[in-house]
Design a protein around this motif. Sequence first.
Motif, mmCIF file in Angstrom:
data_model
loop_
_atom_site.group_PDB
_atom_site.id
_atom_site.type_symbol
_atom_site.label_atom_id
_atom_site.label_comp_id
_atom_site.label_asym_id
_atom_site.label_seq_id
_atom_site.Cartn_x
_atom_site.Cartn_y
_atom_site.Cartn_z
ATOM 1 N N VAL A 1 15.883 -74.678 -21.596
ATOM 2 C CA VAL A 1 15.019 -75.387 -22.552
ATOM 3 C C VAL A 1 15.084 -76.888 -22.298
ATOM 4 N N GLU A 2 16.307 -77.395 -22.058
ATOM 5 C CA GLU A 2 16.464 -78.816 -21.755
ATOM 6 C C GLU A 2 15.850 -79.164 -20.405
ATOM 7 N N LEU A 3 15.977 -78.257 -19.461
ATOM 8 C CA LEU A 3 15.464 -78.491 -18.117
ATOM 9 C C LEU A 3 13.955 -78.700 -18.119
ATOM 10 N N VAL A 4 13.235 -77.951 -18.976
ATOM 11 C CA VAL A 4 11.767 -78.071 -19.008
ATOM 12 C C VAL A 4 11.293 -78.940 -20.170
ATOM 13 N N GLY A 5 12.232 -79.594 -20.860
ATOM 14 C CA GLY A 5 11.865 -80.578 -21.877
ATOM 15 C C GLY A 5 11.218 -80.019 -23.120
ATOM 16 N N LEU A 6 11.685 -78.850 -23.602
ATOM 17 C CA LEU A 6 11.081 -78.227 -24.782
ATOM 18 C C LEU A 6 12.022 -78.207 -25.987
ATOM 19 N N GLN A 7 13.041 -79.061 -25.988
ATOM 20 C CA GLN A 7 14.018 -79.024 -27.076
ATOM 21 C C GLN A 7 13.362 -79.182 -28.447
ATOM 22 N N GLU A 8 12.373 -80.079 -28.543
ATOM 23 C CA GLU A 8 11.759 -80.372 -29.837
ATOM 24 C C GLU A 8 10.760 -79.306 -30.278
ATOM 25 N N ALA A 9 10.403 -78.393 -29.370
ATOM 26 C CA ALA A 9 9.359 -77.411 -29.690
ATOM 27 C C ALA A 9 9.891 -76.005 -29.919
ATOM 28 N N MET A 10 11.188 -75.807 -29.801
ATOM 29 C CA MET A 10 11.731 -74.456 -29.879
ATOM 30 C C MET A 10 11.560 -73.811 -31.250
ATOM 31 N N GLY A 11 11.488 -74.621 -32.303
ATOM 32 C CA GLY A 11 11.333 -74.071 -33.649
ATOM 33 C C GLY A 11 9.883 -73.846 -34.046
ATOM 34 N N LYS A 12 8.946 -74.234 -33.188
ATOM 35 C CA LYS A 12 7.524 -74.055 -33.489
ATOM 36 C C LYS A 12 7.034 -72.706 -32.984
ATOM 37 N N LYS A 13 6.036 -72.147 -33.684
ATOM 38 C CA LYS A 13 5.433 -70.895 -33.221
ATOM 39 C C LYS A 13 4.614 -71.163 -31.964
ATOM 40 N N VAL A 14 4.640 -70.210 -31.056
ATOM 41 C CA VAL A 14 3.986 -70.398 -29.762
ATOM 42 C C VAL A 14 2.480 -70.575 -29.918
ATOM 43 N N LYS A 15 1.891 -70.005 -30.973
ATOM 44 C CA LYS A 15 0.447 -70.158 -31.168
ATOM 45 C C LYS A 15 0.053 -71.623 -31.386
ATOM 46 N N ALA A 16 1.030 -72.463 -31.742
ATOM 47 C CA ALA A 16 0.756 -73.888 -31.931
ATOM 48 C C ALA A 16 1.031 -74.702 -30.668
ATOM 49 N N TYR A 17 1.473 -74.051 -29.604
ATOM 50 C CA TYR A 17 1.788 -74.748 -28.361
ATOM 51 C C TYR A 17 0.514 -75.151 -27.620
ATOM 52 N N SER A 18 0.585 -76.276 -26.953
ATOM 53 C CA SER A 18 -0.483 -76.639 -26.021
ATOM 54 C C SER A 18 -0.337 -75.791 -24.759
ATOM 55 N N LEU A 19 -1.364 -75.841 -23.898
ATOM 56 C CA LEU A 19 -1.312 -75.072 -22.658
ATOM 57 C C LEU A 19 -0.128 -75.503 -21.795
ATOM 58 N N GLY A 20 0.109 -76.817 -21.737
ATOM 59 C CA GLY A 20 1.226 -77.305 -20.940
ATOM 60 C C GLY A 20 2.563 -76.827 -21.466
ATOM 61 N N MET A 21 2.714 -76.771 -22.796
ATOM 62 C CA MET A 21 3.951 -76.286 -23.396
ATOM 63 C C MET A 21 4.148 -74.801 -23.106
ATOM 64 N N ARG A 22 3.059 -74.029 -23.134
ATOM 65 C CA ARG A 22 3.152 -72.604 -22.798
ATOM 66 C C ARG A 22 3.592 -72.413 -21.348
ATOM 67 N N GLN A 23 3.046 -73.240 -20.465
ATOM 68 C CA GLN A 23 3.427 -73.148 -19.063
ATOM 69 C C GLN A 23 4.915 -73.456 -18.897
ATOM 70 N N ARG A 24 5.392 -74.472 -19.583
ATOM 71 C CA ARG A 24 6.802 -74.836 -19.483
ATOM 72 C C ARG A 24 7.703 -73.775 -20.103
ATOM 73 N N LEU A 25 7.242 -73.144 -21.187
ATOM 74 C CA LEU A 25 8.009 -72.056 -21.777
ATOM 75 C C LEU A 25 8.068 -70.871 -20.816
ATOM 76 N N GLY A 26 6.956 -70.631 -20.110
ATOM 77 C CA GLY A 26 6.937 -69.564 -19.105
ATOM 78 C C GLY A 26 7.926 -69.834 -17.983
ATOM 79 N N ILE A 27 7.998 -71.092 -17.545
ATOM 80 C CA ILE A 27 8.955 -71.454 -16.502
ATOM 81 C C ILE A 27 10.382 -71.292 -17.023
ATOM 82 N N ALA A 28 10.618 -71.700 -18.286
ATOM 83 C CA ALA A 28 11.944 -71.531 -18.879
ATOM 84 C C ALA A 28 12.344 -70.061 -18.876
#
Length: 323
Positions: free
Chosen positions: A132-159
């Motif tokens: 999570v830290e590696l892809v810079g999503l620490q601040e977004a982990m508590g949010k529902k994925v439906k609220a993610y931007s496309l870039g955040m979804r891509q980074r979550l996929g990489i994570a």
Amino acid sequence: MSQIAYHVESSGFANAPIVLQMNEVSKIIKGQAIVNKLSFDIRKGEIVGLLGPNGAGKTTTIRMMTGLIRMSEGDVLVDGHSIRNDFNKAIAHIGAIIENPEFYPHLTGYDNLKQYQRMSDGITDARIDEVVELVGLQEAMGKKVKAYSLGMRQRLGIAQALLQAPKLLILDEPTNGLDPAGIREMREYMRTIAEVEGISILISSHMLAEIEQICHRAVVIQNGQLIAVTPLGEEVKAGGEIPLAIRVDKLEAALTVIRAQSGVQFIRTDEANSEVLVSMKDNEVPGLVAAFSEARVGVYRITDNKQSLEEEFLKWTGGNRIA
């Protein structure tokens, strides 16, 4: 088009362990070779772009690498394990995002990763925190994925793909649909993954400018055959000779100087711009400039004359469109 292979070793990785080996891999359907005796390798920590025009065989190649379809001939080795004969051990070293990553939209990013953890062996909570830290999503982990931007979804996929600490990460169009800021972020995270984790990355993309900025090498295929392997970016600078365009006040005198200099390869002249084009190593440039000065040849400008990846791609493929 006949097969022409430019095997240029990526100098910064020449001594690194080989993570992926494509050994004479073919896919034959109804007598037609979709991929034909394709061979190349990827080394530890190296980022390699897989390029080719429409119908070149990129998707088929990736599917054979990941065991989604059977290869007709040859073999793929991942960290020394055969996809054909030792699939479970080979695939354990691969993380992949083919097309778009899928998640449970009503769960948070963290809960999605926890769900993957429950389906897999050996993934600790500490590893989740690491990726999570590696892809810079620490601040977004508590949010529902439906609220993610496309870039955040891509980074979550990489994570998610990194959770099992693979040796090789395969990404199919990772920047597709991202805005410029998202593309830049994705580029930085992929570089971090390769440098910090030592993970090799294979990127299939149609965005040549992005491939040129992020990858250490490009592998170009056409009609299922390898036609070029070329270093990119910093690897070009580290690889020896570089093409230069030198604007001078006396072309003929400059040519006389160049022919007398060892280690300087004359390419051609551009009389319209009063330039001479040469190929030489960086450490030989000061000597050539000193020789010009001694011969009273005025030097107005020295610039890199390297063709862009787009120009080289069009040359290799005969102008066929990429996809």
